[in-house]
Design a protein around this motif. Structure first.
Motif, PDB file in Angstrom:
ATOM      1  N   GLU A  86       0.829  -1.202   0.000  1.00 49.89           N
ATOM      2  CA  GLU A  86       0.000   0.000   0.000  1.00 49.89           C
ATOM      3  C   GLU A  86       0.859   1.247   0.000  1.00 49.89           C
ATOM      4  O   GLU A  86       0.555   2.227  -0.704  1.00 49.89           O
ATOM      5  CB  GLU A  86      -0.921  -0.016   1.225  1.00 49.89           C
ATOM      6  N   LYS A  87       1.948   1.210   0.743  1.00 49.52           N
ATOM      7  CA  LYS A  87       2.842   2.371   0.813  1.00 49.52           C
ATOM      8  C   LYS A  87       3.479   2.644  -0.545  1.00 49.52           C
ATOM      9  O   LYS A  87       3.585   3.799  -0.989  1.00 49.52           O
ATOM     10  CB  LYS A  87       3.918   2.124   1.869  1.00 49.52           C
ATOM     11  N   GLU A  88       3.893   1.592  -1.228  1.00 48.01           N
ATOM     12  CA  GLU A  88       4.526   1.748  -2.535  1.00 48.01           C
ATOM     13  C   GLU A  88       3.545   2.277  -3.576  1.00 48.01           C
ATOM     14  O   GLU A  88       3.901   3.099  -4.427  1.00 48.01           O
ATOM     15  CB  GLU A  88       5.112   0.404  -2.974  1.00 48.01           C
ATOM     16  N   ILE A  89       2.305   1.817  -3.494  1.00 43.95           N
ATOM     17  CA  ILE A  89       1.289   2.282  -4.447  1.00 43.95           C
ATOM     18  C   ILE A  89       1.036   3.777  -4.268  1.00 43.95           C
ATOM     19  O   ILE A  89       1.006   4.547  -5.243  1.00 43.95           O
ATOM     20  CB  ILE A  89      -0.012   1.483  -4.260  1.00 43.95           C
ATOM     21  N   ILE A  90       0.864   4.217  -3.010  1.00 41.39           N
ATOM     22  CA  ILE A  90       0.605   5.636  -2.750  1.00 41.39           C
ATOM     23  C   ILE A  90       1.812   6.474  -3.147  1.00 41.39           C
ATOM     24  O   ILE A  90       1.677   7.575  -3.689  1.00 41.39           O
ATOM     25  CB  ILE A  90       0.253   5.844  -1.262  1.00 41.39           C
ATOM     26  N   SER A  91       3.002   5.942  -2.895  1.00 47.36           N
ATOM     27  CA  SER A  91       4.215   6.677  -3.252  1.00 47.36           C
ATOM     28  C   SER A  91       4.306   6.902  -4.755  1.00 47.36           C
ATOM     29  O   SER A  91       4.698   7.971  -5.213  1.00 47.36           O
ATOM     30  CB  SER A  91       5.449   5.910  -2.759  1.00 47.36           C
ATOM     31  N   LYS A  92       3.934   5.882  -5.546  1.00 42.19           N
ATOM     32  CA  LYS A  92       3.984   6.020  -6.999  1.00 42.19           C
ATOM     33  C   LYS A  92       2.943   7.007  -7.513  1.00 42.19           C
ATOM     34  O   LYS A  92       3.195   7.781  -8.435  1.00 42.19           O
ATOM     35  CB  LYS A  92       3.758   4.651  -7.651  1.00 42.19           C
ATOM     36  N   GLN A  98       1.022   9.374  -5.611  1.00 39.75           N
ATOM     37  CA  GLN A  98       0.872  10.691  -4.994  1.00 39.75           C
ATOM     38  C   GLN A  98       2.176  11.254  -4.437  1.00 39.75           C
ATOM     39  O   GLN A  98       2.196  12.387  -3.955  1.00 39.75           O
ATOM     40  CB  GLN A  98      -0.162  10.606  -3.853  1.00 39.75           C
ATOM     41  N   GLY A  99       3.242  10.476  -4.429  1.00 36.77           N
ATOM     42  CA  GLY A  99       4.520  10.964  -3.916  1.00 36.77           C
ATOM     43  C   GLY A  99       4.840  10.390  -2.544  1.00 36.77           C
ATOM     44  O   GLY A  99       3.969   9.909  -1.822  1.00 36.77           O
ATOM     45  N   ASP A 100       6.119  10.492  -2.185  1.00 31.57           N
ATOM     46  CA  ASP A 100       6.586   9.909  -0.920  1.00 31.57           C
ATOM     47  C   ASP A 100       5.960  10.588   0.291  1.00 31.57           C
ATOM     48  O   ASP A 100       5.742   9.951   1.332  1.00 31.57           O
ATOM     49  CB  ASP A 100       8.113  10.011  -0.833  1.00 31.57           C
TER      50      ASP A 100
END
Length: 848
Positions: free
Chosen positions: A41-47, A49-51
């Motif tokens: 989930e963290k990687e998806i949001i990072s891609k 919407q950004g880190d």
């Protein structure tokens, strides 16, 4: 393909074991799925919407699994786990049951006549009784609804799902329709009540719900479901009521599906209840509910219907390319949740289709599941014994021939869009759209593509308008399909192949268009004569100038028209000079075609020839059959001879080499009637060679004599009356002297000729040797090729030629003595190195 996201640890816990990423990827492939991505989930949001937005998100590993679009039973974790466990023989496929309530009558949903006449006339319902939710189960339950909404429900246009806490509402429930202003309730996750009109304004900016508003916003009444106390359950297909929302504490779930397609609604309801019925106190049981229609008809749902189909294991073996016993095939299908058993009647298998497999609608779907269970990697890779059984479609063949000759007549071909505006085929041509049998596009994206064209003329005139600066005259033609309404067809429309030509110049040029018509009829071998041939007759048409239009009749039937276009028509297409046009239907020149139903055992039949005898005779060049039917394979008038030839052609397209020759023609003529369907290879070859009748005389000569000369009759060995000289000559002595001199001269010539060296016929051949893939050792393959040794064969230079995707082919030359080495012998010898060589083609062949 839909993508299902599941938590890795939760998935492995449900499967009862852990896998490495590679092992699970392989398992997915074996089951017909694809592990698309391993993420979190963290990687998806990072891609997306950004880190900065990803801080605090979960690091739990997610598997993104691609699922076939028709496998609705695999759109959630429960379905994937159940399918994989059955596939791995860990559990048996569950048996889903519909049960009556333990106490009291079943829940009832009453449909009023107001809603049946509005936007969503159908509804189905069911109850999941005494269910236990956890956070993971609840999330999966909600996610399955959304996946179904986006997939089979077509973004809620066909079906909308509503789920409610049954303990917060009371039946019977009423499904009705009311004006938007009369509907008022507190929608899901809102703090106050809104009218339906206010809700439509509220959700205009909602990123999720605004996509569903157009489904009902222009309707005079909106659908709504009430309970017996007047509480709003939902306003489908937009939003549920907040009063009956489900939570982790919910024990009894009432599921309703409203729809425009009742079949899709049944499938959706079955998917929802079967996937989560395992969490009920009685696993895999669903409590029934009744739906009452305005006419008094009552239906009980869910149906949870099982059905049985029968098919043969031979069909599956033949289509998949395997050779398994009937019992083994039944086991393969059972692993795919299709409970199967041999019936004992031959190789017949009885297959039970569960309610979760709505994707199985044909025997080919069952065959596909057997192939998946067997394993695609386990199917032996084989090369087809024949390359093709197809023939060119007769209408396309005629079209191609006409194109070449029309271009030779000085006309340039144009290709235009099959869609156009209503104005192009109606107003601009001086006609009314209501009088034209045009197919209209229900939701056109642009005014240029509103209808399917019914004539080719507007497209050519628009092409001329776009090329007005080109030198005159402009001569264009097009041979393409138009689309016409036809109630006799199952789709209500049919295609018709038309030919259209225009001549644009300072003068109308009617004589040019008329000459093109005569040339076309000459090519089709239709003579200019009323009745039996073709003729033109004066006609009135608003598209053409009065007195300058003629209708074309062929064998007494109208096939088109030609003439000088009306000045108003020319102006509407922004043209400034006169124009003549011709348009006619070319399908009548072929006659009707026989639409033969195809099965896996019956070869395709040829189309019925057209009804014009002159054209039929022109396409079938006259030829005489040889006197002999005796060949090197046996007598072609016997079944034994035909069977021997059929076996010979099993892996060959022609009698010699890779193209038709006179060897095929002579063998074709030795067969006096079409072969039976039992000789499928011979029949395929026979039909193919039959298509060469026009060019039979131009085919290359034969290298081998397959047809044997006829056996001389007995009387030719005896002396007939014609051999007796009843009037003997007195010059017999002179004749004997002349014969002696002739024999002496022949002997001298033979002795002289024997001293000359004999000429050896040789050929230079360039071969293309193709490997299996880019991993083939090309040096080893060339070594194998050069190891082929024959008397009369000399290998030459070679090189590697790129083919694509990193693959190269070996191009090697050789010189052969024609009497000793043939291309077939070379190909057979080289392809024997199966480990390296995929195929061999003759790239060049020259006589030396």
């Amino acid at each position: 393909m839909p993508t299902v996201g599941v938590k890795r640890d939760l998935l492995f816990k449900a499967l009862g074991r852990s896998y490495t990423d590679e092992e699970f990827d392989e398992l997915c492939f074996e089951f017909g799925l694809e592990l698309d991505e391993i993420t979190s989930e963290k990687e998806i949001i990072s891609k997306e919407q950004g880190d900065s937005k990803a801080s605090g998100a979960s690091d739990v590993i997610l598997y993104k699994i691609d699922v076939p679009a028709n496998r609705y039973d695999l759109l959630c974790l429960e379905g994937v786990v159940r399918g994989l466990q059955v596939f791995k023989n860990k559990v048996e496929a569950p048996r889903y049951r519909r049960v009556s309530p333990v106490s009291g009558d079943p829940q009832r949903l009453i449909i009023t006549k107001e809603v049946t006449a509005a936007v969503r006339p159908h509804a189905v319902a069911a109850v999941l009784r005494d269910i236990t939710f956890t956070q993971e189960r609840y999330d999966s339950f909600i996610e399955l609804q959304e996946k179904l909404h986006q997939n089979i429900c077509r973004k809620r246009t066909l079906v909308a799902i509503g789920t409610h806490d049954l303990d917060t509402i009371s039946g019977p429930f009423t499904y009705t329709a009311k004006p938007p202003g009369d509907i008022s309730f507190k929608p899901l996750n809102q703090t106050k009540e809104y009218t339906a009109t206010q809700l439509m304004s509220l959700y205009k900016t909602d990123s999720h719900l605004r996509h569903y508003l157009p489904i009902i916003e222009d309707k005079p009444v909106y659908p709504v479901i009430y309970d017996s106390n007047g509480v709003v359950l939902s306003m489908p297909p937009i939003i549920n009521g907040d009063h009956s929302k489900i939570s982790l504490k919910t024990k009894n779930v009432f599921i309703e599906c409203t729809a425009t397609d009742v079949t899709k609604a049944k499938i959706v309801l079955d998917m929802m209840v079967t996937m989560f019925s395992e969490y009920c106190s009685q696993p895999f049981t669903v409590e029934e509910a009744e739906v009452m229609y305005p006419d008094g008809k009552t239906c009980t749902y869910p149906e949870l219907a099982y059905r049985k189909e029968s098919l043969s294991s031979g069909f599956i073996n033949r289509k998949v390319g395997i050779n398994e016993s009937t019992e083994k095939v039944a086991e393969l299908l059972t692993r795919m949740c299709l409970l199967s058993r041999p019936t004992g009647v031959g190789d017949e298998i009885e297959v039970e289709i569960p309610p979760t497999r709505s994707d199985v609608i044909h025997a080919c779907d069952i065959m596909e599941d057997a192939a998946i269970a067997y394993g695609f990697n386990n199917i032996t890779r084989t090369t087809p014994r024949t390359y093709t059984v197809a023939n060119q479609f007769p209408l396309n063949k005629l079209t191609e021939l006409l194109r070449q000759d029309l271009a030779a007549a000085g006309f340039t071909e144009a290709l235009n869009f099959a869609l156009c505006s209503q104005e192009d085929i109606a107003d601009k041509l001086g006609k009314k759209i209501s009088e034209i049998k045009a197919i209209h596009i229900s939701n056109p994206k642009t005014a240029e593509f509103q209808v399917a064209r019914t004539t080719l003329l507007p497209g050519l005139l628009k092409t001329i308008a776009a090329n007005r600066k080109m030198p005159l005259p402009l001569k264009l033609f097009e041979i393409s399909d138009v689309v016409l309404k036809d109630e006799a067809k199952d789709v209500g429309a049919r295609n018709s192949r038309r030919f259209c030509a225009v001549y644009y110049n300072k003068s109308p040029g009617f004589e040019v268009i008329h000459g093109l018509l005569d040339r076309t009829m000459q090519l089709l071998e239709v003579k200019p004569a009323p009745g039996e041939g073709y003729h033109i007759q004066a006609a009135d048409d608003s598209t053409f100038f009065p007195g300058r239009c003629a209708e074309i009749f062929v064998h007494g039937k109208s096939v088109g028209c030609l003439g000088v276009l009306h000045p108003d028509i020319i102006n509407r297409f922004e043209l400034t000079m006169p124009c003549s046009a011709l348009e006619m239907d070319i399908e009548p020149f072929l006659g009707p075609t026989a639409e033969t139903l195809l099965t896996h055992d019956v070869p395709m039949q040829e189309a019925v020839k057209h009804k014009f005898p002159t054209l039929e005779e022109s396409w079938q060049a006259p030829h005489s059959h040889p006197a002999s039917t005796k060949t090197v394979f046996g007598d072609m008038s016997t079944q034994a001879g035909l069977k021997a030839l059929n076996d010979f052609l099993a892996d060959k397209s022609y009698m010699e080499g890779f193209m038709a020759s006179q060897a095929d023609i002579t063998m074709f003529d030795a067969i006096h009637s079409p072969p039976s369907p039992a000789c499928c290879h011979l029949r395929r070859w026979y039909n193919h060679i039959k298509s060469f009748q026009m060019e039979r005389a131009r085919l290359p000569s034969a290298k081998t004599q397959f047809v044997l000369p006829a056996t001389p009759s007995a009387q030719t060995n005896n002396t007939s009356d014609d051999d007796i000289d009843l009037f003997g000559s007195d010059d017999e002595a002179e004749s004997e002297e002349a014969a002696r001199i002739k024999e002496q001269r022949l002997a001298e010539y033979a002795a002289k000729k024997s001293k000359k060296p004999a000429l050896v016929a040789k050929s230079s051949i360039l071969l293309d040797v193709k490997p299996w893939d880019d991993e083939t050792d090309m040096a080893k393959m060339e070594e194998c090729v050069r190891s082929v040794s024959m008397d009369g064969l000399l290998w030459g230079q070679s090189k590697l030629v790129p083919v694509g995707y990193g693959i190269k082919k070996l191009q090697i030359g050789c010189v052969v003595e024609d009497d000793k080495v043939g291309t077939d012998m070379l190909e057979e010898a080289i392809t024997a190195f199966e480990e390296y060589v995929q195929s061999v083609d003759v790239a060049a062949f020259n006589k030396i």
